[in-house]
Enzyme design. Sequence first.
Site, PDB file in Angstrom:
ATOM      1  CE  LYS A 113      43.187  38.558  51.434  1.00  0.00           C
ATOM      2  NZ  LYS A 113      43.898  39.652  52.113  1.00  0.00           N
ATOM      3  CD  GLU A 118      32.100  47.838  42.647  1.00  0.00           C
ATOM      4  OE1 GLU A 118      32.585  48.725  41.906  1.00  0.00           O
ATOM      5  OE2 GLU A 118      30.888  47.686  42.829  1.00  0.00           O
ATOM      6  CB  CYS A 160      38.364  52.694  43.623  1.00  0.00           C
ATOM      7  SG  CYS A 160      36.826  52.474  44.515  1.00  0.00           S
ATOM      8  CD  GLU A 185      43.027  53.467  41.241  1.00  0.00           C
ATOM      9  OE1 GLU A 185      43.401  52.302  41.052  1.00  0.00           O
ATOM     10  OE2 GLU A 185      41.901  53.742  41.683  1.00  0.00           O
TER      11      GLU A 185
END
Lengths: 479, 318
Positions: A183, A257, A291, A388
Amino acid sequence: MTFLDYAPAPESTSILGLRDEYGLFIGGEWRPGGGTSFASVSPSTERQIAMFAAADEGDVDAAVAAARKAYRNVWGPMSGRDRGKYLFRIARILQERARELAVAESLDNGKPIKETRDADVPLVAQWFFHCAGWADKLDWVGLGANPQAHGVAAQIIPWNFPLLMLSWKIAPALAAGNTVVLKPAETTPLTAMLFADICQQAGLPAGVVNLITGAGETGSALVRHPDVDKVAFTGSTAVGREIAKALAGTSKKLTLELGGKGANIVFDDAPLDQAIEGIVNGIFFNQGQVCCAGSRLLVQENIHDAVMDRLKERMATLRLGDPLDKNTDVGAINSTAQLERITRLVDAGIAEGGEAWSAPCELPKEGYWFAPTVVTGVEASSTIAREEIFGPVLSVLTFRTPDEAIAKANNTPYGLSAGIWSDKGSRVLAVADKLRAGVVWTNTFNKFDPASPFGGYKESGYGREGGRQGMQAYLKGGK
Amino acid sequence: MATSKTSKTATATKAAATEATTARPAGSRAAARAASARLDVPKTYKLFIGGAFPRSESGRVTEVTDARGRFVANVAKASRKDAREAVRAARKAQPGWAGATAYNRGQVLYRVAEVLEGRKAQFVDELVQTSGLTAARAAKQVEAAIDLWVWHAGWTDKIAAIGGNANAVAGPYFNISVPEPTGVVAIIAPQSEGLLGLTSVVAPALVMGNSVVVVPGSAPLSAISLAEVLATSDMPGGVVNVLTGDAAELAPWLASHADVNALDLTGAGSLDWISLEQSAADTLKRVIRPEPGIAPETPQRILALTETKTIWHTKSRL
């Protein structure tokens, strides 16, 4: 306009033959989805690119069933050599259609064509080429002779590197003998749809790759499906946690991840020209929506001012604008939601005493934009040193000794990436040893390669993608 | 000091044990030494935290009896607070252990085997007493455990060679991947095979430099005696911490503890391990599921508690 200015050099979209509407690619065929279709817009113009089907639970079920059937009847029994040959074919077609894919990706994601053309798409082809070669050499991945595929792999990928993340997921899974249901992210489904066409051109047997579009509910149904053997997810730490919880007590294998808050450490003996380029590449590559971005700059105190002056000078030359323009350095933010998050976090950073400076660039009237920004005077406890941001925002902290740099770099629940800039090899090696991060770049940043394992420590997830370790994630020990 | 006693055996045995307590020295230890005129000196089995042997801060103990229900020892019953102290000690000790050379870690693990060999009789004795094994079978188990320490000692300087790799990337970089310890590992040890079961989960975690907080299974006496061996084997204090007690009580605190990096549920099959795994997901711990989980005595078992670090070193253009 003077002779030193850049004339517009947009890449033409005429190479694209897009449809108005895309369905779900299940069992080698296109079919409508049970959910409400959604549009994907170009982040730089807010114009609709196409409509995409939303897979509901029934569609997820059909996709998993198609993958199971293909695993049992075709892909599982096939020799590694033949699986590899299919993957080599795919790699070649990806190269042949590289320009088209780069344009589509820049259009859908908002990242500069310079990046999709020179980084994303070449890496995609390389990833398939690398994994293709593994398919008939699985005895050497390190799990003993005759390792076995898991079966059906459910894979969910983010919007920051849509096609690249697809390749990181699909190539090793297929090489190992799994079939997949993938997806793509709801804001960047376009290149996955083009990939379906590539699978057909390669003659890949029906059901080996199934692509379903949709939002979070689709992904949630997919990872929870009882006939899925392996789940691979790239995305936020929050969603990663949810998936780990949902899979607890099952026999499903999981690799994650997740987020990061990478430290980019600059020592006073660093080659400064390269370091400045590395800092820029570390946080402004893909608008910082990475990331493993070097989002925390740790600069040795005695060179802080000099580094800041040079960094700002360099940032002022970054060209922000049309992602399809070949001269663009910084493209659009992927969505309004992401733009709001970046804005909110930078405001928090300023409220907590940080001093923000943004590159003096004009933001286009339409689309989602955020000027490259650096925030100085950030404390280790500041929100923008901890959370983040996933945007073109660099938080700057200082240190005096290597020990302090290491302590600050490791002072985060994340552990994905880090950078070290120094001319002293022995120090670089010693610091690299002590950093709790899965990828450490020394005197470089944001480099990726299919032969090089990538993945995090701590709350940045578990498992590796790339290389031998990446293959292991899709195999279990032989009997 | 002991305030509560909880027998692991049936109620009837418990009653018998209580009776035995009042009628000391009718315990099996005394019985076994009946022929000797000398009165023996029984051991106090305490916890092992940070290299020291404290009692549980809770003041609780669990009574251990022999196969016939006779009193053997009061073993400390660790609490949540003890678990937190153990994690703190493990975190403190971990960088030093990981930072030791592989050769050094190998020698320390081998030293454990050496010291165990010298105290084999004690371990056999404890197993015979508490598990009902014959002396011959107990000896086999202890010997297998000693050999397993030797096997692991030999891996410390080799795992990187089989778990890591030089990577041929498409650019001017020296690129290398190495396995590194995950950090602090909380372990629910197997419920069977005493010292051997304990060794099969603790030793692999130690090979690459993790520190350990372990809740032993069926052999609390072996676990504490092993702690005494570790304490005299040049293993730095805090690298292994032993919490005897109720695994069902302690495991949730370890599973949710934010400073624990990995949770080994090998021996948690009879606990509510699904909620432990769910709890571990909050901090994205690496989880080894209950037996069969990952087979013991395999490199995979050691590598499961490592992280692959990949380092890109720039090469200059000449």
